[in-house]
Structures are given as C-alpha cells and as structure tokens.
Design a protein around this motif. Structure first.
Motif: not given
Length: 120
Positions: A20-23, A25-31
């Motif tokens: 969940a933490l990785m998702v 972080l990756f969602a934040a990077a994508a946005s």
C-alpha cells in the motif's frame, strides 16, 4: 489524488501495508510527473473557450498516457519484487526530462552584462 486513492489504498493496507505504501508513492510520482507535463506545456486558450471542455494537444495527451503506463508497469514490477522496475522508472524520468522547458544559462547572461560598457 489522495481523495480518489484513499479507499483503495486503505483496503490494500489491510492486506499488505508495504505494498500500500509503495502504491501510494508510485501514484504520487505519476501524478507529479503528469502535473509537471501540464505545467510546462499549457494549452493556450481564449475567453470564448473558457467554459468548454478541457482540450490539449494530441502529443501531450500521448505523453501523459505513456507516463501513466510506465508508472503502472513500474509499480507492478516493484510489487512483484523485480529489479526490472527500474527500467520503466528510468524511462519515465527520461520522458519527463525531454519534455522539460529549456534551461537558461545564468553565467552566460551575467557575462554578457559584465562585458557591456556602461555609459556615463
């Protein structure tokens, strides 16, 4: 982004807090990368089109979709535990770097100002 992803990430955190933490972080990077693309290349508009639907150039739309796919592939590979997750991350950063606005050279401007004679 946080409001949209809060419930799915909370459900994922019940199964695996690390994933969940990785998702998140990756969602934040994508946005962030998509927001940077839109900030660097805004669509010029006029008063008449202010209330119309958001439209952008086809190239920017394709780049946004490419970035989204790269981040999605990266999170899947990272969750699986593959080191290949670094490849789409690197490609996303290359796309972002290639789309960044040109950088100014401050030392060149300062040198030009110093070399011009002052008139008194």
């Amino acid at each position: 982004m946080l409001i949209i992803l809060a419930l799915p990430i909370a459900g994922l955190a019940l199964l695996s807090p690390f994933v969940a933490l990785m998702v998140a972080l990756f969602a934040a990077a994508a946005s962030i990368s998509t927001a940077l693309l839109n900030l660097w290349h805004p669509m010029p508009g006029n008063r008449r089109g202010m209330l119309s639907r958001h439209s952008q150039s086809k190239l920017m739309a394709l780049l946004e979709h490419l970035m989204a796919m790269l981040w999605a592939i990266a999170i899947v590979l990272a969750v699986v535990g593959s080191a290949w997750a670094l490849v789409p991350i690197a490609l996303a950063n290359v796309v972002l770097f290639c789309c960044s606005p040109p950088r100014r050279k401050p030392w060149r401007l300062a040198g030009m100002a110093a070399s011009t004679p002052h008139r008194s």
